[in-house]
Each structure stands twice: as C-alpha cells, then as structure tokens.
Design an enzyme around this catalytic site. Structure first.
Site, PDB file in Angstrom:
ATOM      1  N   ARG A  15      -7.244  12.793   1.098  1.00 14.79           N
ATOM      2  CA  ARG A  15      -6.177  13.290   1.976  1.00 14.79           C
ATOM      3  C   ARG A  15      -4.788  12.824   1.543  1.00 14.79           C
ATOM      4  NH1 ARG A  15      -7.279   9.980   7.514  1.00 14.79           N
ATOM      5  NH2 ARG A  15      -9.331  10.871   7.215  1.00 14.79           N
ATOM      6  N   HIS A  16      -4.722  11.669   0.869  1.00 15.34           N
ATOM      7  CA  HIS A  16      -3.397  11.257   0.381  1.00 15.34           C
ATOM      8  C   HIS A  16      -3.449  10.904  -1.116  1.00 15.34           C
ATOM      9  CE1 HIS A  16      -5.213   7.508   1.676  1.00 15.34           C
ATOM     10  NE2 HIS A  16      -4.795   7.568   2.926  1.00 15.34           N
TER      11      HIS A  16
ATOM     12  N   ASN B 120       0.856  -1.187   0.000  1.00 15.71           N
ATOM     13  CA  ASN B 120       0.000   0.000   0.000  1.00 15.71           C
ATOM     14  C   ASN B 120       0.901   1.249   0.000  1.00 15.71           C
ATOM     15  OD1 ASN B 120      -1.407   2.273   1.129  1.00 15.71           O
ATOM     16  ND2 ASN B 120      -3.043   0.900   1.747  1.00 15.71           N
TER      17      ASN B 120
ATOM     18  N   HIS C 103      -3.648  -4.539   7.886  1.00 16.67           N
ATOM     19  CA  HIS C 103      -3.819  -3.392   8.769  1.00 16.67           C
ATOM     20  C   HIS C 103      -2.916  -3.524   9.985  1.00 16.67           C
ATOM     21  CE1 HIS C 103      -5.358   0.211  10.503  1.00 16.67           C
ATOM     22  NE2 HIS C 103      -5.971   0.431   9.355  1.00 16.67           N
TER      23      HIS C 103
ATOM     24  N   GLU D 214     -10.926  -9.459   3.446  1.00 18.50           N
ATOM     25  CA  GLU D 214      -9.625  -9.057   3.973  1.00 18.50           C
ATOM     26  C   GLU D 214      -9.812  -8.977   5.477  1.00 18.50           C
ATOM     27  OE1 GLU D 214      -7.467  -5.660   2.358  1.00 18.50           O
ATOM     28  OE2 GLU D 214      -6.465  -5.404   4.300  1.00 18.50           O
TER      29      GLU D 214
ATOM     30  N   THR E 217      -6.775   6.484  10.346  1.00 18.77           N
ATOM     31  CA  THR E 217      -6.704   5.414   9.358  1.00 18.77           C
ATOM     32  C   THR E 217      -7.965   4.584   9.538  1.00 18.77           C
ATOM     33  OG1 THR E 217      -5.406   3.519   8.587  1.00 18.77           O
ATOM     34  CG2 THR E 217      -5.356   3.949  10.950  1.00 18.77           C
ATOM     35  N   THR E 218      -8.185   3.604   8.665  1.00 21.16           N
ATOM     36  CA  THR E 218      -9.391   2.791   8.776  1.00 21.16           C
ATOM     37  C   THR E 218      -9.412   2.131  10.153  1.00 21.16           C
ATOM     38  OG1 THR E 218      -9.001   2.321   6.452  1.00 21.16           O
ATOM     39  CG2 THR E 218     -10.750   1.071   7.527  1.00 21.16           C
TER      40      THR E 218
ATOM     41  N   ARG F  41      -9.551   7.996  -0.754  1.00 19.88           N
ATOM     42  CA  ARG F  41     -10.520   8.405   0.275  1.00 19.88           C
ATOM     43  C   ARG F  41     -11.392   9.530  -0.244  1.00 19.88           C
ATOM     44  NH1 ARG F  41      -8.733   6.445   5.701  1.00 19.88           N
ATOM     45  NH2 ARG F  41     -10.558   7.568   6.421  1.00 19.88           N
TER      46      ARG F  41
ATOM     47  N   HIS G 133       0.915   6.184   1.978  1.00 23.09           N
ATOM     48  CA  HIS G 133       1.654   7.147   2.804  1.00 23.09           C
ATOM     49  C   HIS G 133       2.833   7.780   2.082  1.00 23.09           C
ATOM     50  CE1 HIS G 133      -1.164   6.683   5.876  1.00 23.09           C
ATOM     51  NE2 HIS G 133      -0.909   5.409   6.064  1.00 23.09           N
TER      52      HIS G 133
ATOM     53  N   GLU H 221      -8.761   0.363  -2.720  1.00 22.92           N
ATOM     54  CA  GLU H 221      -9.577   0.386  -1.498  1.00 22.92           C
ATOM     55  C   GLU H 221     -10.493   1.578  -1.598  1.00 22.92           C
ATOM     56  OE1 GLU H 221      -7.401   0.701   2.139  1.00 22.92           O
ATOM     57  OE2 GLU H 221      -6.290  -1.116   1.731  1.00 22.92           O
TER      58      GLU H 221
ATOM     59  N   GLY I 254       1.154  -1.381   4.356  1.00 22.70           N
ATOM     60  CA  GLY I 254       1.537  -0.052   3.903  1.00 22.70           C
ATOM     61  C   GLY I 254       2.453   0.692   4.850  1.00 22.70           C
ATOM     62  N   HIS I 255       1.908   1.109   5.989  1.00 23.14           N
ATOM     63  CA  HIS I 255       2.623   2.059   6.839  1.00 23.14           C
ATOM     64  C   HIS I 255       4.022   1.594   7.242  1.00 23.14           C
ATOM     65  CE1 HIS I 255       3.581   4.188  10.627  1.00 23.14           C
ATOM     66  NE2 HIS I 255       3.117   5.214   9.945  1.00 23.14           N
TER      67      HIS I 255
ATOM     68  N   HIS J 255      -5.764   3.564  -1.395  1.00 22.00           N
ATOM     69  CA  HIS J 255      -7.087   3.885  -0.846  1.00 22.00           C
ATOM     70  C   HIS J 255      -7.420   5.304  -1.305  1.00 22.00           C
ATOM     71  CE1 HIS J 255      -9.769   4.162   3.038  1.00 22.00           C
ATOM     72  NE2 HIS J 255     -10.434   4.485   1.935  1.00 22.00           N
TER      73      HIS J 255
ATOM     74  N   ARG K  93       3.131  18.769   1.827  1.00 23.28           N
ATOM     75  CA  ARG K  93       3.657  20.014   1.267  1.00 23.28           C
ATOM     76  C   ARG K  93       2.968  20.415  -0.029  1.00 23.28           C
ATOM     77  NH1 ARG K  93       8.665  21.955   3.099  1.00 23.28           N
ATOM     78  NH2 ARG K  93       8.501  21.809   5.339  1.00 23.28           N
TER      79      ARG K  93
HETATM   80  N1  PXP Z   1      -5.904  -2.992   4.499  1.00 21.61           N
HETATM   81  C1  PXP Z   1      -6.837  -2.017   4.609  1.00 21.61           C
HETATM   82  C2  PXP Z   1      -8.248  -2.345   4.286  1.00 21.61           C
HETATM   83  C3  PXP Z   1      -6.484  -0.702   4.998  1.00 21.61           C
HETATM   84  O1  PXP Z   1      -7.409   0.242   5.083  1.00 21.61           O
HETATM   85  C4  PXP Z   1      -5.119  -0.435   5.246  1.00 21.61           C
HETATM   86  C5  PXP Z   1      -4.711   0.958   5.622  1.00 21.61           C
HETATM   87  O2  PXP Z   1      -4.902   1.809   4.548  1.00 21.61           O
HETATM   88  C6  PXP Z   1      -4.198  -1.475   5.120  1.00 21.61           C
HETATM   89  C7  PXP Z   1      -4.606  -2.754   4.766  1.00 21.61           C
HETATM   90  C8  PXP Z   1      -2.735  -1.273   5.363  1.00 21.61           C
HETATM   91  O3  PXP Z   1      -2.549  -0.960   6.698  1.00 21.61           O
HETATM   92  P1  PXP Z   1      -1.127  -0.461   7.186  1.00 21.61           P
HETATM   93  O4  PXP Z   1      -0.873   0.844   6.487  1.00 21.61           O
HETATM   94  O5  PXP Z   1      -1.315  -0.305   8.660  1.00 21.61           O
HETATM   95  O6  PXP Z   1      -0.142  -1.513   6.799  1.00 21.61           O
END
Ligand code: PXP
Length: 239
Positions: A49-50, A7, A191, A151, A100-101, A45, A10, A70, A213-214, A43, A18
């Site tokens: 926002r991103h 993902n 997540h 998921e 976040t979600t 949104r 970020h 997403e 992702g993060h 995602h 910026r």
């Molecule tokens: N899966 C879903 C459905 C999410 O909403 C997210 C966060 O955007 C992720 C996975 C990835 O989560 P993380 O960024 O904490 O790895």
C-alpha cells in the site's frame, strides 16, 4: 544515547495516493540521514500500500546508516529480505484491513513458526527484532525463539486517553525494557511516538533506538524533512 530510526513509509503513502513518482521515500531517506537519523525504516506490506519493492532495493543501495526492514513473517518476505540483506529485520503482525500495525506479535502463540523464520533470517546473517507489546511473557518467548532484539510497541502509551492510563502504560514500557536488557536482548521502541510523547523517556537509558514515522513525516509536510528529523533527533539526544 538512544538513536533515531526514521520510518519513511508515509512519504510513499503520499506518492501512492496519486500513483505518482513523487515524493520519493528514497529522497526522504537521504534528507533524514543528512539531518541526523541513525537508520531508515520501511515496512514492505503484503498489499504494497505504500512502500514498493523498488523502494527497498534502491534504499539498500543508498542508505548510508542502516536499513531496517519491517515485514510479516511470511515466506515471500523472508525471500525478499534474503535478497536485499537489510541491516535488521523487524517482524510485525500484519492485517490487510488495519490502518497501521495494531498490536505486537503474539510470540507465545506462534513460537514454532517464528523460530523457523528467525533461523532462516539468521542463516542470511540478518539480525531479527520482534515487535511486541510490553509484556514479560512475550519478552521471554522472544528470547526462546532466538530473537536478537525486541521493539516495544509504544502505541498503548501514546494513545492513552488520560494521564493515569498513560502512566500505567509507560510503567509497562519501563518494565519491558528492563526485562529485555536482563535477558541480553537489544531494545528498540516505537509506534505512535511524537514530539510530545518522546519527552517522557527522559532518564530511561535502556532503549537503544526509537523508530518513528508518522509524526516526523507529518511535520515534514509543513516544515521540511531535514527540520522535522533534526528536531526529533535533538529531543532524543536530550533524553
Ligand atoms: N515500529 C513499528 C513496528 C511499526 O509498525 C511502525 C509503523 O509503521 C512504527 C514503529 C512507526 O510508527 P509511527 O509511524 O506511528 O511513528
């Protein structure tokens, strides 16, 4: 063997901080694929926002593995998905104020609407995954409304305050994965997963793909995208 979907939201968060042109999530996706990612997740949104619409359009043209979108189950997002044609849509709940979600979809409470959304996406030949908590009733409801995959929300497991709580949350993840398999649903998970928590999945072969992702983007800020993705891909290969 489970796959890794990276993902890149970020990367866009850093860019939007910026209002700049960089770093570009499209460039990050190229590097993630070169390092072994099996898919790219974004995602889009409601509040943008991103990830921006432009990112999704460009990623559709550049992603060589698969593009996973997403999104919330809204008319606006279904129209965008119908136009972009991602390889998979993951429906998620969305609240404007959240960082976040925060939790999985309440499929049982929104069966009629979700059924319509899933049908609309299927009409465009887009398979649909539902992001849900590891809860048996939600899994059965996912099957009922026509979802193709679940998921599993791994947030409760990843954020558990102590190891007893973590073990309990992980037992729920295992049960959810097995229940979904028995119903012939595909099983993704994600997540909050990081380089430490991913190791807990060793020996659990019911998961098709991890969506992360993060933790990857955070590590990439220090060591580079390719190195960060390659390390996670290696950990997943060893599960
Ligand atoms: N899966 C879903 C459905 C999410 O909403 C997210 C966060 O955007 C992720 C996975 C990835 O989560 P993380 O960024 O904490 O790895």
């Amino acid at each position: 063997m489970a796959g890794l979907a990276v993902n890149v939201d970020h990367v866009a968060t850093l860019r939007q901080a910026r209002n700049a042109r960089y770093p570009d999530p499209v460039a990050a996706a190229v590097l993630a694929e070169l390092a072994g990612a099996d898919g790219i997740v974004v995602h889009l949104r409601e509040d943008r926002r991103h990830i921006q619409d432009r990112d999704v359009r460009l990623l559709r043209q550049t992603v060589a593995t698969k593009l996973i979108l997403e999104m919330a189950a809204t008319k606006e997002m279904v129209a965008i998905a119908a136009d972009i044609r991602p390889d998979l849509v993951t429906l998620v709940p969305e609240k404007r104020q959240e960082l976040t979600t925060e939790g999985g979809l309440d499929v049982m409470a929104h069966k009629t609407d979700l059924k319509k959304t899933i049908q609309a996406l299927h009409d465009h030949h887009i398979p649909v995954s539902l992001f849900i908590d590891p809860d048996t009733d939600q899994i059965h409801a996912t099957k009922e409304v026509g979802g193709d995959l679940i998921e599993i929300h791994t947030g409760l497991f990843c954020d558990a305050p102590d190891s007893a709580e973590q073990d309990r949350a992980f037992a729920d993840v295992i049960e959810a994965a097995r229940t979904a398999r028995q119903l012939n649903l595909g099983v993704n998970a994600g997540h909050g997963l990081c380089y430490r928590t991913i190791k807990k999945f060793k020996g659990l072969h019911e998961i098709d793909e991890f969506s992360i992702g993060h933790s990857i983007v955070a590590r990439a800020a220090l060591v580079g995208m390719e190195k960060a993705v390659a390390e996670m891909a290696r950990l997943i290969r060893e599960l």
